[in-house]
Design an enzyme around this catalytic site. Structure first.
Site, PDB file in Angstrom:
ATOM      1  N   LYS A 175      70.448  48.148  -7.565  1.00 59.03           N
ATOM      2  CA  LYS A 175      70.197  46.848  -6.937  1.00 59.03           C
ATOM      3  C   LYS A 175      69.099  46.969  -5.876  1.00 59.03           C
ATOM      4  O   LYS A 175      69.142  47.852  -5.035  1.00 59.03           O
ATOM      5  CB  LYS A 175      71.480  46.334  -6.275  1.00 59.03           C
ATOM      6  CG  LYS A 175      72.620  46.140  -7.264  1.00 59.03           C
ATOM      7  CD  LYS A 175      73.938  45.847  -6.572  1.00 59.03           C
ATOM      8  CE  LYS A 175      74.462  47.034  -5.804  1.00 59.03           C
ATOM      9  NZ  LYS A 175      75.819  46.829  -5.264  1.00 59.03           N
ATOM     10  N   THR A 206      74.888  37.635   3.765  1.00 52.28           N
ATOM     11  CA  THR A 206      74.908  38.436   2.533  1.00 52.28           C
ATOM     12  C   THR A 206      76.088  39.401   2.535  1.00 52.28           C
ATOM     13  O   THR A 206      76.060  40.421   1.867  1.00 52.28           O
ATOM     14  CB  THR A 206      73.597  39.237   2.383  1.00 52.28           C
ATOM     15  OG1 THR A 206      73.396  39.995   3.590  1.00 52.28           O
ATOM     16  CG2 THR A 206      72.410  38.340   2.126  1.00 52.28           C
ATOM     17  N   GLY A 208      79.204  41.047   1.353  1.00 53.20           N
ATOM     18  CA  GLY A 208      79.944  41.107   0.093  1.00 53.20           C
ATOM     19  C   GLY A 208      79.130  40.813  -1.154  1.00 53.20           C
ATOM     20  O   GLY A 208      79.695  40.620  -2.230  1.00 53.20           O
ATOM     21  N   THR A 209      77.808  40.828  -1.032  1.00 54.78           N
ATOM     22  CA  THR A 209      76.989  40.543  -2.217  1.00 54.78           C
ATOM     23  C   THR A 209      77.234  41.560  -3.340  1.00 54.78           C
ATOM     24  O   THR A 209      77.314  41.198  -4.509  1.00 54.78           O
ATOM     25  CB  THR A 209      75.482  40.549  -1.874  1.00 54.78           C
ATOM     26  OG1 THR A 209      75.212  41.706  -1.077  1.00 54.78           O
ATOM     27  CG2 THR A 209      75.064  39.301  -1.134  1.00 54.78           C
ATOM     28  N   GLY A 210      77.357  42.831  -2.949  1.00 50.99           N
ATOM     29  CA  GLY A 210      77.555  43.880  -3.951  1.00 50.99           C
ATOM     30  C   GLY A 210      78.891  43.732  -4.660  1.00 50.99           C
ATOM     31  O   GLY A 210      78.987  43.887  -5.885  1.00 50.99           O
ATOM     32  N   CYS A 211      79.942  43.432  -3.899  1.00 48.41           N
ATOM     33  CA  CYS A 211      81.285  43.246  -4.486  1.00 48.41           C
ATOM     34  C   CYS A 211      81.271  42.074  -5.456  1.00 48.41           C
ATOM     35  O   CYS A 211      81.779  42.161  -6.582  1.00 48.41           O
ATOM     36  CB  CYS A 211      82.326  42.960  -3.395  1.00 48.41           C
ATOM     37  SG  CYS A 211      82.372  44.189  -2.091  1.00 48.41           S
TER      38      CYS A 211
HETATM   39  N1  LIG Z   1      68.513  38.053   0.277  1.00 50.86           N
HETATM   40  C1  LIG Z   1      68.745  38.104  -1.044  1.00 50.86           C
HETATM   41  N2  LIG Z   1      68.227  37.192  -1.885  1.00 50.86           N
HETATM   42  C2  LIG Z   1      68.450  37.235  -3.208  1.00 50.86           C
HETATM   43  N3  LIG Z   1      69.209  38.163  -3.801  1.00 50.86           N
HETATM   44  C3  LIG Z   1      69.777  39.121  -3.037  1.00 50.86           C
HETATM   45  C4  LIG Z   1      69.574  39.149  -1.620  1.00 50.86           C
HETATM   46  N4  LIG Z   1      70.283  40.213  -1.099  1.00 50.86           N
HETATM   47  C5  LIG Z   1      70.871  40.804  -2.144  1.00 50.86           C
HETATM   48  N5  LIG Z   1      70.578  40.178  -3.321  1.00 50.86           N
HETATM   49  C6  LIG Z   1      71.074  40.512  -4.669  1.00 50.86           C
HETATM   50  O1  LIG Z   1      72.480  40.616  -4.564  1.00 50.86           O
HETATM   51  C7  LIG Z   1      72.979  41.634  -5.434  1.00 50.86           C
HETATM   52  C8  LIG Z   1      73.749  42.665  -4.601  1.00 50.86           C
HETATM   53  O2  LIG Z   1      72.796  43.545  -4.021  1.00 50.86           O
HETATM   54  P1  LIG Z   1      72.910  44.296  -2.622  1.00 50.86           P
HETATM   55  O3  LIG Z   1      71.798  45.291  -2.632  1.00 50.86           O
HETATM   56  O4  LIG Z   1      72.945  43.290  -1.525  1.00 50.86           O
HETATM   57  O5  LIG Z   1      74.315  44.972  -2.765  1.00 50.86           O
HETATM   58  P2  LIG Z   1      75.130  45.821  -1.705  1.00 50.86           P
HETATM   59  O6  LIG Z   1      74.216  46.424  -0.696  1.00 50.86           O
HETATM   60  O7  LIG Z   1      75.969  46.752  -2.514  1.00 50.86           O
HETATM   61  O8  LIG Z   1      76.048  44.740  -1.017  1.00 50.86           O
HETATM   62  P3  LIG Z   1      77.336  44.962  -0.036  1.00 50.86           P
HETATM   63  O9  LIG Z   1      76.996  44.349   1.261  1.00 50.86           O
HETATM   64  O10 LIG Z   1      78.440  44.215  -0.686  1.00 50.86           O
HETATM   65  O11 LIG Z   1      77.591  46.439   0.054  1.00 50.86           O
HETATM   66  C9  LIG Z   1      71.747  42.187  -6.157  1.00 50.86           C
HETATM   67  O12 LIG Z   1      71.577  41.485  -7.371  1.00 50.86           O
HETATM   68  C10 LIG Z   1      70.622  41.881  -5.173  1.00 50.86           C
HETATM   69  O13 LIG Z   1      69.364  41.830  -5.794  1.00 50.86           O
HETATM   70  C1  LIG Z   2      86.868  46.091   1.860  1.00 56.63           C
HETATM   71  C2  LIG Z   2      85.391  46.145   1.683  1.00 56.63           C
HETATM   72  N1  LIG Z   2      84.915  46.592   0.492  1.00 56.63           N
HETATM   73  C3  LIG Z   2      83.575  46.645   0.288  1.00 56.63           C
HETATM   74  C4  LIG Z   2      82.691  46.265   1.277  1.00 56.63           C
HETATM   75  C5  LIG Z   2      81.183  46.385   1.040  1.00 56.63           C
HETATM   76  O1  LIG Z   2      80.546  45.227   1.177  1.00 56.63           O
HETATM   77  C6  LIG Z   2      83.232  45.782   2.500  1.00 56.63           C
HETATM   78  N2  LIG Z   2      82.437  45.369   3.512  1.00 56.63           N
HETATM   79  N3  LIG Z   2      84.586  45.744   2.668  1.00 56.63           N
END
Ligand SMILES: Nc1ncnc2c1ncn2[C@@H]1O[C@H](COP(=O)(O)OP(=O)(O)OP(=O)(O)O)[C@@H](O)[C@H]1O
Ligand SMILES: Cc1ncc(CO)c(N)n1
Length: 265
Positions: A175, A206, A208-211
């Site tokens: 990502k 943003t 929890g975007t990854g979850c």
């Molecule tokens: N500002 C943004 N605008 C558009 N898309 C975004 C943005 N930030 C993240 N994304 C998208 O959201 C999805 C999750 O990516 P991200 O890199 O944020 O995950 P993460 O770091 O694992 O998140 P988390 O905070 O949950 O750990 C990907 O598809 C990424 O491209």
């Molecule tokens: C419980 C939990 N899982 C995953 C993440 C990563 O975004 C978070 N902030 N909290």
């Protein structure tokens, strides 16, 4: 055919934007029946992580056994796994039940910098969990830790994706949320590279975007979709969720899990 069923094995985010809560909301909006095996309780809001209480490994295993033996699952995902014994036990159960649609979000650090995975657990994820994955969804820093590479360019991302598939995962989505410019993710299935591209949305919300992204992939796999179809829906889902902000909290607020459903009419 009944309703598709998905299990999330992850930590609780009391703030409701990440972790188990994000996963269950995403499953629900995508029309999938959601179940959970909790690994840890975090004391968390949009400002940060204020406490972590890990669950005993037996509690994690018993939750997985209880839901799979009774209700059954079509897909499972992992999020925060905290500790080596939990990783080993989850890997053993996933092998035991021969879960094919298994998605790993290799959560290591929360957005604010709090560690959600012990350092020594990183190797256990590579050794025990990645070989079971249909899809693994590292962000850039996680891909760097998994591969030991520093990732600066698109060529680096491609090399990292190859190495991660080399660990045994069937496919990987690296990502690009942490880069500048458009939000571009790279999908690699051991054969071809595909780009998922969306405009970068300027927002601090943003959390929890990854979850949410990995939960959407899991939900679509549970419905019988291919990896390529699932990641395409997930990209649309997360882009809608970030764009249609809820504006909650005083820090990094949650995304809007309902936005995608509203878009569908
Ligand atoms: N500002 C943004 N605008 C558009 N898309 C975004 C943005 N930030 C993240 N994304 C998208 O959201 C999805 C999750 O990516 P991200 O890199 O944020 O995950 P993460 O770091 O694992 O998140 P988390 O905070 O949950 O750990 C990907 O598809 C990424 O491209
Ligand atoms: C419980 C939990 N899982 C995953 C993440 C990563 O975004 C978070 N902030 N909290």
């Amino acid at each position: 055919m009944g309703i598709a069923r998905a299990l999330t094995i992850a930590g609780s985010d009391s703030g409701g934007g990440a972790g188990i809560q994000a996963d269950l909301k995403t499953f629900t909006v995508l029309g999938v029946y959601g179940m959970s095996a909790l690994t840890a309780v975090t004391v968390q809001n949009t400002i940060g992580v204020h406490g972590i209480y890990n669950l005993p490994v037996e509690a994690v295993v018993q939750q997985i056994d209880a839901v799979i033996s009774d209700i059954g699952i079509d897909a499972a995902k992992t999020g925060m796994l905290s500790q080596v014994p939990i990783i080993m036990a989850v890997a053993e159960r996933i092998r035991h039940y021969q879960v094919e649609n298994f998605v790993i979000d290799p959560v290591m650090v929360a957005k604010g910098g709090a560690r959600l995975l012990e350092m020594e657990a990183q190797h256990a994820i590579i050794k025990h969990l990645l070989p079971l994955a249909k899809v693994v969804t590292p962000n850039l820093p996680e891909a760097e830790v998994l591969t030991g590479m520093s990732i600066r360019t698109v060529d680096d991302i491609r090399e990292a994706a190859k190495r991660i598939v080399g660990f045994g995962a069937k496919s990987v989505v690296i990502k690009g949320g942490h880069l500048e410019g458009d939000a571009i993710d790279i999908v690699y299935d051991g054969d071809t590279f595909v780009e998922l591209k969306a405009p970068r949305i300027m927002t601090q919300h943003t959390h929890g975007t990854g979850c949410t992204f990995s939960a959407a992939i899991t939900a679509e796999l549970a419905k019988g979709r291919s990896v390529q179809e699932a990641v395409t829906v997930a990209k649309e889902f997360i882009t809608c969720a970030i764009r249609d902000t809820l504006g909650l909290g005083h820090g990094h607020g949650p995304t809007n899990h309902w936005a995608y459903g509203k878009r569908q009419g």
